[in-house]
Design a protein around this motif. Structure first.
Motif, short mmCIF file in Angstrom:
data_model
loop_
_atom_site.label_atom_id
_atom_site.label_comp_id
_atom_site.label_asym_id
_atom_site.label_seq_id
_atom_site.Cartn_x
_atom_site.Cartn_y
_atom_site.Cartn_z
N GLY A 309 -17.92 37.55 -7.67
CA GLY A 309 -19.24 37.07 -7.28
C GLY A 309 -19.57 35.69 -7.81
O GLY A 309 -20.74 35.29 -7.81
N ARG A 310 -18.56 34.96 -8.25
CA ARG A 310 -18.79 33.61 -8.77
C ARG A 310 -18.57 32.58 -7.67
O ARG A 310 -17.87 32.86 -6.69
N PRO A 311 -19.14 31.38 -7.80
CA PRO A 311 -18.91 30.34 -6.80
C PRO A 311 -17.42 30.04 -6.66
O PRO A 311 -16.71 29.93 -7.65
N ALA A 312 -16.95 29.93 -5.42
CA ALA A 312 -15.53 29.67 -5.15
C ALA A 312 -15.43 28.40 -4.33
O ALA A 312 -15.73 28.39 -3.14
N GLU A 313 -15.00 27.33 -4.98
CA GLU A 313 -14.90 26.04 -4.33
C GLU A 313 -13.47 25.77 -3.84
O GLU A 313 -12.50 26.21 -4.46
N SER A 314 -13.36 25.01 -2.75
CA SER A 314 -12.04 24.59 -2.28
C SER A 314 -11.42 23.60 -3.27
O SER A 314 -12.12 22.87 -3.97
N VAL A 315 -10.09 23.59 -3.30
CA VAL A 315 -9.36 22.75 -4.24
C VAL A 315 -8.30 21.96 -3.47
O VAL A 315 -7.60 22.51 -2.62
N ALA A 316 -8.18 20.66 -3.78
CA ALA A 316 -7.12 19.82 -3.22
C ALA A 316 -6.40 19.15 -4.39
O ALA A 316 -6.99 18.37 -5.12
N LEU A 317 -5.13 19.49 -4.57
CA LEU A 317 -4.33 18.96 -5.68
C LEU A 317 -3.42 17.86 -5.16
O LEU A 317 -2.84 17.98 -4.07
N PRO A 318 -3.23 16.79 -5.91
CA PRO A 318 -2.42 15.67 -5.41
C PRO A 318 -0.93 15.97 -5.45
O PRO A 318 -0.41 16.57 -6.39
N ALA A 319 -0.24 15.53 -4.39
CA ALA A 319 1.23 15.51 -4.39
C ALA A 319 1.67 14.19 -5.02
O ALA A 319 0.90 13.23 -5.07
N VAL A 320 2.92 14.13 -5.49
CA VAL A 320 3.39 12.91 -6.16
C VAL A 320 4.75 12.50 -5.61
O VAL A 320 5.56 13.33 -5.20
N LEU A 321 4.99 11.19 -5.60
CA LEU A 321 6.27 10.64 -5.14
C LEU A 321 7.28 10.70 -6.27
O LEU A 321 7.01 10.26 -7.39
N VAL A 322 8.48 11.23 -5.96
CA VAL A 322 9.59 11.26 -6.91
C VAL A 322 10.69 10.36 -6.35
O VAL A 322 11.34 10.70 -5.37
N VAL A 323 10.88 9.20 -6.97
CA VAL A 323 11.85 8.22 -6.48
C VAL A 323 13.23 8.54 -7.03
O VAL A 323 13.42 8.71 -8.25
N ARG A 324 14.21 8.65 -6.11
CA ARG A 324 15.60 8.86 -6.53
C ARG A 324 16.46 7.75 -5.91
O ARG A 324 16.15 6.58 -6.13
N GLN A 325 17.49 8.09 -5.14
CA GLN A 325 18.41 7.03 -4.69
C GLN A 325 18.73 7.06 -3.20
O GLN A 325 19.57 6.30 -2.74
N SER A 326 18.06 7.91 -2.43
CA SER A 326 18.45 8.08 -1.03
C SER A 326 17.84 7.05 -0.08
O SER A 326 18.11 7.09 1.12
N CYS A 327 17.03 6.15 -0.62
CA CYS A 327 16.42 5.13 0.26
C CYS A 327 16.93 3.73 -0.04
O CYS A 327 16.37 2.75 0.44
N GLY A 328 17.97 3.62 -0.86
CA GLY A 328 18.54 2.32 -1.14
C GLY A 328 18.05 1.70 -2.42
O GLY A 328 18.15 0.49 -2.62
N GLU A 329 17.51 2.52 -3.32
CA GLU A 329 17.04 2.03 -4.59
C GLU A 329 18.18 1.33 -5.34
O GLU A 329 19.27 1.89 -5.49
N GLY A 330 17.93 0.09 -5.74
CA GLY A 330 18.96 -0.68 -6.45
C GLY A 330 19.97 -1.33 -5.55
O GLY A 330 20.97 -1.87 -6.02
N ARG A 331 19.73 -1.27 -4.20
CA ARG A 331 20.68 -1.86 -3.26
C ARG A 331 19.95 -2.81 -2.31
O ARG A 331 18.75 -2.69 -2.09
N ASP A 332 20.69 -3.70 -1.73
CA ASP A 332 20.13 -4.64 -0.76
C ASP A 332 20.21 -4.00 0.63
O ASP A 332 21.30 -3.77 1.16
N VAL A 333 19.03 -3.65 1.19
CA VAL A 333 19.01 -3.00 2.50
C VAL A 333 18.51 -3.92 3.60
O VAL A 333 18.28 -3.49 4.71
N SER A 334 18.30 -5.18 3.29
CA SER A 334 17.76 -6.11 4.29
C SER A 334 18.83 -6.47 5.33
O SER A 334 20.01 -6.29 5.12
#
Length: 334
Positions: A309-334
């Motif tokens: 019987g207590r107030p029940a509010e909606s909740v939105a929790l943030p997602a976060v970016l986890v950078v690894r190596q599959s997008c060319g990190e540390g490489r020249d992709v131009s």
């Protein structure tokens, strides 16, 4: 409160026919089923299973209906719900809707017949009369991961807007310009939200979105693979494929590997949803991580607030970016 015989009279059918509709009897025609559901809505009829679920006798059980038990996100979510519920003295009964409205409603009815104290549902795209009636009756109901339009039901979900913005900024900084997105279905709130966030982030960073670079999948690996094939077959294929969930990322990975292409030299890959094996892929996959465990815990907290019987509010929790190596990190992709 309207009774079943009132619904029957309003719809011009027998009480037995209304009962068959409520029990999904295949002998009922679609026209009759539609007429009965319309009468239920007009009379604000609450099916007996729903009415019984609203009695005050507690059973110390909660029902959880998830979208797809094969999806690691839902598996982690379900585990967290179980752990949090057990710590509060509750047992959880789980149903797998398999992303189908009829399966979802089957479990809703079954769990209500089992007299669960409350329901946590990862709803399918379709607003079904049964869920609509349960929400209207003010039953102890919470939506997890997704929402439904026009439903005044507390929800616990992840907000990936900032993480998607961070991913697009990261890709732009790496030199990528041709970025494709395999979205989830537009009929699901998560599909709409992720697509909207991607398009807004691309515009914010001055990147053109080619219409053929936005493809709608179904949050299954098969669609991820098929749509990756379509993207790679374009005259000017994208430099990056961003898949809207982990299973579609798996499908994309399968297609890229089957073609003998290298990640990220030939095509970069990013995922919305992180899973434990992404860091162990060669190269490790850059991903947006949703707080699945915390979503499950907070969902239990919200449903217990409703039960208390207590107030029940909606909740939105943030997602976060986890950078690894599959997008060319540390490489020249131009």
């Amino acid at each position: 409160m309207a009774r079943i015989k009132d619904v029957a009279a309003h719809a011009g059918v027998s009480v037995a026919t209304v009962s068959r509709v409520l029990n999904d009897n295949p002998s009922v025609t679609e026209e009759t089923r539609t007429r009965v559901y319309a009468a239920m809505r007009e009379l604000s009829y609450v099916p007996n299973a729903v009415a019984r679920s609203l009695r005050t006798e507690a059973t110390k059980t909660l029902g959880l209906i998830i979208g797809d038990i094969v999806n690691p996100f839902f598996a982690e979510l379900a585990r967290a719900v179980e752990d949090a519920a057990r710590a509060a003295g509750y047992t959880v009964i789980i149903g797998n809707a398999d992303e189908r409205a009829e399966e979802q409603d089957h479990y809703v009815r079954t769990l209500l017949e089992q007299r669960v104290d409350g329901l946590l549902i990862c709803p399918t795209a379709e607003v079904t009369p049964l869920v609509e009636e349960l929400a209207r009756a003010g039953g102890p109901l919470v939506f997890l991961d997704r929402t439904l339009p026009g439903m005044h039901v507390p929800s616990v979900r992840a907000d990936g807007t900032d993480a998607i913005r961070a991913l697009v900024a990261h890709l732009r900084q790496l030199g990528h310009r041709r970025i494709a997105f395999i979205s989830g279905p537009a009929r699901l709130s998560t599909g709409r939200e992720r697509t909207g966030a991607f398009l807004a982030a691309m515009a914010e960073h001055g990147l053109e979105v080619h219409p053929e670079y936005v493809q709608a999948g179904d949050f299954r690996s098969g669609s991820g693979r098929a749509l990756t094939a379509r993207l790679l077959d374009l005259p000017a294929p994208p430099q990056v494929i961003f898949a809207g969930d982990n299973l579609m990322t798996l499908g994309a990975l399968d297609e890229i590997r089957a073609r003998g292409l290298r990640i990220p030299e030939d095509v970069a890959l990013a995922s919305f949803d992180d899973v434990p094996w992404f860091p162990h892929v060669n190269p490790p996959i850059t991903a947006i991580s949703q707080p699945a465990a915390e979503l499950g815990k907070r969902g239990v907290r919200v449903i217990l607030d409703r039960l208390g019987g207590r107030p029940a509010e909606s909740v939105a929790l943030p997602a976060v970016l986890v950078v690894r190596q599959s997008c060319g990190e540390g490489r020249d992709v131009s």
